[in-house]
Design a protein around this motif. Structure first.
Motif, PDB file in Angstrom:
ATOM      1  N   GLN A 267      -6.669  -5.094  -5.933  1.00  0.00           N
ATOM      2  CA  GLN A 267      -7.293  -6.280  -5.351  1.00  0.00           C
ATOM      3  C   GLN A 267      -8.610  -5.936  -4.659  1.00  0.00           C
ATOM      4  O   GLN A 267      -9.623  -6.611  -4.854  1.00  0.00           O
ATOM      5  N   ARG A 268      -8.611  -4.874  -3.857  1.00  0.00           N
ATOM      6  CA  ARG A 268      -9.817  -4.493  -3.122  1.00  0.00           C
ATOM      7  C   ARG A 268     -10.961  -4.126  -4.064  1.00  0.00           C
ATOM      8  O   ARG A 268     -12.128  -4.395  -3.774  1.00  0.00           O
ATOM      9  N   SER A 269     -10.621  -3.493  -5.162  1.00  0.00           N
ATOM     10  CA  SER A 269     -11.648  -3.016  -6.083  1.00  0.00           C
ATOM     11  C   SER A 269     -12.044  -4.056  -7.128  1.00  0.00           C
ATOM     12  O   SER A 269     -12.904  -3.782  -7.977  1.00  0.00           O
ATOM     13  N   GLY A 270     -11.422  -5.230  -7.076  1.00  0.00           N
ATOM     14  CA  GLY A 270     -11.702  -6.240  -8.077  1.00  0.00           C
ATOM     15  C   GLY A 270     -11.319  -5.793  -9.477  1.00  0.00           C
ATOM     16  O   GLY A 270     -11.971  -6.139 -10.468  1.00  0.00           O
ATOM     17  N   GLY A 271     -10.250  -4.984  -9.551  1.00  0.00           N
ATOM     18  CA  GLY A 271      -9.765  -4.516 -10.844  1.00  0.00           C
ATOM     19  C   GLY A 271     -10.432  -3.247 -11.352  1.00  0.00           C
ATOM     20  O   GLY A 271     -10.143  -2.793 -12.462  1.00  0.00           O
ATOM     21  N   LYS A 272     -11.301  -2.651 -10.546  1.00  0.00           N
ATOM     22  CA  LYS A 272     -12.026  -1.453 -10.994  1.00  0.00           C
ATOM     23  C   LYS A 272     -11.209  -0.168 -10.813  1.00  0.00           C
ATOM     24  O   LYS A 272     -11.463   0.832 -11.483  1.00  0.00           O
ATOM     25  N   LEU A 273     -10.252  -0.191  -9.874  1.00  0.00           N
ATOM     26  CA  LEU A 273      -9.383   0.969  -9.655  1.00  0.00           C
ATOM     27  C   LEU A 273      -7.931   0.544  -9.799  1.00  0.00           C
ATOM     28  O   LEU A 273      -7.489  -0.424  -9.169  1.00  0.00           O
ATOM     29  N   LYS A 274      -7.199   1.279 -10.603  1.00  0.00           N
ATOM     30  CA  LYS A 274      -5.798   0.961 -10.878  1.00  0.00           C
ATOM     31  C   LYS A 274      -4.946   2.198 -10.617  1.00  0.00           C
ATOM     32  O   LYS A 274      -5.363   3.324 -10.900  1.00  0.00           O
ATOM     33  N   LEU A 275      -3.747   1.968 -10.071  1.00  0.00           N
ATOM     34  CA  LEU A 275      -2.829   3.068  -9.780  1.00  0.00           C
ATOM     35  C   LEU A 275      -1.651   3.021 -10.743  1.00  0.00           C
ATOM     36  O   LEU A 275      -1.008   1.985 -10.906  1.00  0.00           O
ATOM     37  N   GLU A 276      -1.372   4.144 -11.386  1.00  0.00           N
ATOM     38  CA  GLU A 276      -0.219   4.292 -12.279  1.00  0.00           C
ATOM     39  C   GLU A 276       0.734   5.283 -11.643  1.00  0.00           C
ATOM     40  O   GLU A 276       0.366   6.424 -11.402  1.00  0.00           O
ATOM     41  N   ILE A 277       1.965   4.858 -11.355  1.00  0.00           N
ATOM     42  CA  ILE A 277       2.902   5.692 -10.595  1.00  0.00           C
ATOM     43  C   ILE A 277       4.008   6.220 -11.496  1.00  0.00           C
ATOM     44  O   ILE A 277       4.634   5.469 -12.240  1.00  0.00           O
ATOM     45  N   TYR A 278       4.259   7.530 -11.390  1.00  0.00           N
ATOM     46  CA  TYR A 278       5.321   8.196 -12.156  1.00  0.00           C
ATOM     47  C   TYR A 278       6.303   8.814 -11.160  1.00  0.00           C
ATOM     48  O   TYR A 278       6.069   9.903 -10.646  1.00  0.00           O
ATOM     49  N   PRO A 279       7.420   8.125 -10.855  1.00  0.00           N
ATOM     50  CA  PRO A 279       8.394   8.632  -9.874  1.00  0.00           C
ATOM     51  C   PRO A 279       9.395   9.608 -10.490  1.00  0.00           C
ATOM     52  O   PRO A 279       9.338   9.942 -11.677  1.00  0.00           O
ATOM     53  N   SER A 280      10.325  10.046  -9.647  1.00  0.00           N
ATOM     54  CA  SER A 280      11.511  10.802 -10.071  1.00  0.00           C
ATOM     55  C   SER A 280      11.196  12.077 -10.869  1.00  0.00           C
ATOM     56  O   SER A 280      11.888  12.401 -11.833  1.00  0.00           O
ATOM     57  N   GLN A 281      10.150  12.776 -10.480  1.00  0.00           N
ATOM     58  CA  GLN A 281       9.773  14.068 -11.091  1.00  0.00           C
ATOM     59  C   GLN A 281       9.446  13.941 -12.576  1.00  0.00           C
ATOM     60  O   GLN A 281       9.590  14.901 -13.326  1.00  0.00           O
ATOM     61  N   GLN A 282       8.973  12.771 -12.999  1.00  0.00           N
ATOM     62  CA  GLN A 282       8.599  12.613 -14.407  1.00  0.00           C
ATOM     63  C   GLN A 282       7.483  13.576 -14.797  1.00  0.00           C
ATOM     64  O   GLN A 282       7.417  14.016 -15.950  1.00  0.00           O
ATOM     65  N   LEU A 283       6.618  13.894 -13.850  1.00  0.00           N
ATOM     66  CA  LEU A 283       5.487  14.777 -14.146  1.00  0.00           C
ATOM     67  C   LEU A 283       5.668  16.172 -13.562  1.00  0.00           C
ATOM     68  O   LEU A 283       4.738  16.983 -13.594  1.00  0.00           O
ATOM     69  N   GLY A 284       6.860  16.454 -13.033  1.00  0.00           N
ATOM     70  CA  GLY A 284       7.126  17.792 -12.515  1.00  0.00           C
ATOM     71  C   GLY A 284       7.606  17.793 -11.076  1.00  0.00           C
ATOM     72  O   GLY A 284       7.671  16.747 -10.419  1.00  0.00           O
ATOM     73  N   THR A 285       7.966  18.956 -10.600  1.00  0.00           N
ATOM     74  CA  THR A 285       8.401  19.124  -9.216  1.00  0.00           C
ATOM     75  C   THR A 285       7.199  18.970  -8.290  1.00  0.00           C
ATOM     76  O   THR A 285       6.051  18.887  -8.735  1.00  0.00           O
ATOM     77  N   GLU A 286       7.469  18.971  -6.975  1.00  0.00           N
ATOM     78  CA  GLU A 286       6.372  18.832  -6.018  1.00  0.00           C
ATOM     79  C   GLU A 286       5.361  19.975  -6.175  1.00  0.00           C
ATOM     80  O   GLU A 286       4.148  19.747  -6.169  1.00  0.00           O
ATOM     81  N   ARG A 287       5.845  21.174  -6.319  1.00  0.00           N
ATOM     82  CA  ARG A 287       4.952  22.319  -6.484  1.00  0.00           C
ATOM     83  C   ARG A 287       4.134  22.191  -7.767  1.00  0.00           C
ATOM     84  O   ARG A 287       2.921  22.454  -7.778  1.00  0.00           O
TER      85      ARG A 287
END
Length: 325
Positions: free
Chosen positions: A53-73
């Motif tokens: 909303q703040r960026s007027g659609g210019k910045l978008k966030l894609e979230i991958y939970p539950s270690q889909q992309l790896g551990t914290e390290r």
């Protein structure tokens, strides 16, 4: 056919790099290890809506939970090389990458929750976030992760002596390992995603974490004793790789910082509610909630803070935190 293959390869590459072909929208990919019902994930979802909303659609966030992309390290390492844009990790893991963050993992450092907020929201907290830049990590803000306490399967923890001979899962944190050792337990670093199975199979006898994590992970199904010694107040830290941060315009950085600030405020409200609910629910499920004398535990690990007297980075921070009103 070759033209089609080349186009497909280019499209895949653009998706992996977080680019979007629609309306010049920049997509920031955020990976973390928590369940979607966790207050931090919910706050991130709000952050994404706010950012769009703040960026007027210019910045978008894609979230991958539950270690889909790896551990914290692993996510931290991906940030450092620019292969992932954002992540959330516990300070306990971050101390392996940014030395000053070690101070936040020290046991019984904060007097209470408000004291921790005063520190994190002030100049000390900002100094710690800024320190990550030299490790290619841009600190954006702190999410509340409450206080960590011990939970076990077979033996309740009333005093430090009850930890003797018990294998306790800890994060990949030298400070956490040292603390459990000082208390008499046997620290065992295990990935969060592997912990439930490790408890079931008897690889460890227990672990330590905050109430919502204990509840949402369903560890209460195998661990029937929860001792609220509250040994550490260990926040979660939201980070972006400097490789990506430096490519954002000043306006884009401003939008992101504003969205993060609102996200942090929102998460703290959710956290307080989630903490109370978690304790109610695990008790309903048959977990014995123990409220031990915390001074017994604090006295046992007091030497850990004193051992940093010769550390020119950590010890001054310890004193500043202790003196913060």
């Amino acid at each position: 056919m070759r033209l089609i293959r080349n186009f497909s390869a280019t499209l895949v590459l653009m998706l992996l790099m977080g680019c979007s072909m629609e309306n010049s929208t920049k997509t920031l990919r955020l990976g973390h290890g928590l369940d979607v019902s966790h207050s931090v994930h919910k706050a991130m979802v709000k952050m994404g809506e706010d950012l769009l909303q703040r960026s007027g659609g210019k910045l978008k966030l894609e979230i991958y939970p539950s270690q889909q992309l790896g551990t914290e390290r692993e996510c931290l390492e991906l940030l450092q090389i620019g292969s992932l844009d954002m992540t959330k990790v516990s300070v306990g893991v971050l101390e392996n990458f940014a030395h000053k963050m070690t101070v936040l993992g020290l046991p019984f450092l904060f007097r209470d929750r408000q004291h921790s907020f005063d520190v994190l929201d002030g100049p000390i907290g900002q100094e710690l976030l800024d320190d990550g830049k030299k490790y290619w990590l841009k600190g954006l803000g702190y999410y509340d992760a409450g206080s960590r306490s011990f939970y076990t399967m077979h033996k309740p923890i009333h005093t430090p002596d009850d930890l003797k001979g018990q294998k306790i899962r800890v994060m990949e944190s030298a400070t956490a390992v040292r603390m459990v050792q000082e208390l008499g337990g046997s620290p065992t670093p295990i990935s969060w995603g592997e912990l439930y199975t490790s408890l079931q199979q008897g690889v460890v006898d227990g672990a330590e974490n905050n109430p919502p994590s204990f509840y949402l992970s369903r560890h209460y199904e195998v661990c029937k004793y929860y001792s609220l010694d509250e040994h550490t107040v260990l926040p979660d830290v939201l980070l972006m790789g400097t490789y990506v941060w430096d490519k954002l315009s000043e306006q884009e950085q401003k939008w992101l910082n504003e969205a993060v600030t609102e996200s942090v405020k929102y998460q703290r409200v959710l956290w307080a509610e989630a903490e109370a609910e978690a304790l109610r629910e695990v008790e309903k499920a048959g977990v014995e909630i123990i409220r031990p004398d915390k001074t017994l535990f604090a006295d046992k690990v007091a030497d850990i803070l004193e051992d940093y007297k010769n550390d020119s980075e950590i010890y001054p921070l310890i004193k500043q935190i202790q003196e913060t009103k």
